[in-house]
Design an enzyme around this catalytic site. Structure first.
Site, PDB file in Angstrom:
ATOM      1  N   LYS A   1       0.849  -1.190   0.000  1.00 56.66           N
ATOM      2  CA  LYS A   1       0.000   0.000   0.000  1.00 56.66           C
ATOM      3  C   LYS A   1       0.880   1.233   0.000  1.00 56.66           C
ATOM      4  O   LYS A   1       2.044   1.206   0.433  1.00 56.66           O
ATOM      5  CB  LYS A   1      -0.941   0.016   1.204  1.00 56.66           C
ATOM      6  CG  LYS A   1      -0.243   0.037   2.581  1.00 56.66           C
ATOM      7  CD  LYS A   1       0.163   1.417   3.053  1.00 56.66           C
ATOM      8  CE  LYS A   1       0.849   1.380   4.422  1.00 56.66           C
ATOM      9  NZ  LYS A   1       1.446   2.691   4.810  1.00 56.66           N
TER      10      LYS A   1
ATOM     11  N   ASP B   1      -2.872  -1.403  10.049  1.00 54.37           N
ATOM     12  CA  ASP B   1      -3.043  -1.379   8.595  1.00 54.37           C
ATOM     13  C   ASP B   1      -3.635  -2.668   8.034  1.00 54.37           C
ATOM     14  O   ASP B   1      -3.952  -2.734   6.849  1.00 54.37           O
ATOM     15  CB  ASP B   1      -1.693  -1.126   7.901  1.00 54.37           C
ATOM     16  CG  ASP B   1      -1.205   0.299   8.078  1.00 54.37           C
ATOM     17  OD1 ASP B   1      -2.010   1.167   8.453  1.00 54.37           O
ATOM     18  OD2 ASP B   1      -0.004   0.555   7.846  1.00 54.37           O
TER      19      ASP B   1
END
Length: 288
Positions: free
Chosen positions: A11, A141
């Site tokens: 990401k 996350d």
């Protein structure tokens, strides 16, 4: 099903601001996260060992006797705990392509791949919300890495809402040899008198909106000189926007044209930086 192979996408944080600190020590933030095509491969196999074992191609990542320190081990045990499955026995093999200590969510994505993969492997048919609930106990996350795509994330990262997908573009990732400790980066953030504010509400999926309102507060505290060097190389090669991802030390640049992205990546490699050309992805961890 006895085995499954999962892809675990990295990401990037298109923008990132730290907004406070909770009583339990976790920091709150506002960020726009984007999945990208730089992926680890996670192979998960059921067995009758009564244990969870881990191996990894990156020997800096905990594995073997140190497996319990690896986020994938914690993810597996969290899944077992939530589902109540008592027949424990799993081997996790990680082929690393995402650099460590880079702010690219490599560990979180591997953990997400394990949770999503075990859901398929054991046929538990948990919802995305349940999987994200397990993931939130493992790492801030991890829920995003389960869902993936483009998301506005707040709280400690677990509060997510869909954002406008990043417009079709090419993403160059660059990283120097040094990493940045997330814990140390947050300590420096805590000492800042004021946090710069980035308005994610103005983000519309374009690099232009990121130029107007984007940024990464961690760039204000990083001492890694490679960050500014990589950003300059991206700009010199035509990047429409570039920023550090997460707490660093990786930098991404957004390019409209593939040839410019390729040229930038080659330039970074000539300067001995890690570099890959990627594309945005609309999904997170999934089976091959």
């Amino acid at each position: 099903m006895e085995k499954i192979i999962m892809t675990a996408p990295a990401k990037i944080n298109l923008m990132l601001d730290v907004t406070g600190r909770r009583g339990d020590g976790y920091h709150t933030l506002d960020t726009v996260m984007q999945s990208i095509s730089l992926c680890d491969t996670v192979k998960i196999s059921r067995n009758r060992s009564g244990a969870v074992t881990v191996d990894c191609t990156d020997k800096s990542v905990p594995y073997g006797e140190l497996a319990e320190k690896n986020i994938v081990f914690k993810a597996a045990m969290a899944f077992y705990g939530f589902t109540g499955i008592s027949d424990i026995g799993l081997h996790i093999s990680i082929e690393k392509r995402i650099p460590s200590n880079a702010g690219l969510g490599g560990g979180s994505s591997d953990g997400a791949a394990v949770i999503s993969g075990m859901n398929k492997l054991y046929g538990t048919e948990l919802s995305d919300g349940q999987l994200c609930g397990i993931g939130a106990k493992v790492g801030a996350d991890v829920p995003f890495c389960i869902t993936g795509g483009t998301m506005i994330c707040s709280g400690i990262g677990e509060i997510m809402s869909p954002a406008t997908p990043l417009k079709d573009c090419f993403i160059v990732i660059g990283k120097g040899s040094g990493g940045i400790s997330t814990a140390e980066a947050y300590e420096k953030i805590d000492r800042l008198e004021l946090s710069e504010r980035f308005n994610y509400l103005l983000y519309d999926g374009t690099p232009n909106s990121l130029k107007k309102t984007g940024g990464n507060i961690f760039e204000a505290v990083t001492e890694n000189q490679d960050v500014s060097k990589i950003k300059k190389i991206c700009a010199d090669n035509g990047a429409e926007y570039s920023a550090m991802s997460g707490s660093g030390s990786a930098v991404f640049g957004l390019f409209r044209r593939q040839n410019e992205a390729v040229d930038c990546s080659l330039c970074l490699k000539e300067q001995k930086f890690f570099s890959e050309v990627c594309k945005p992805l609309p999904y997170g961890a999934r089976s091959v």
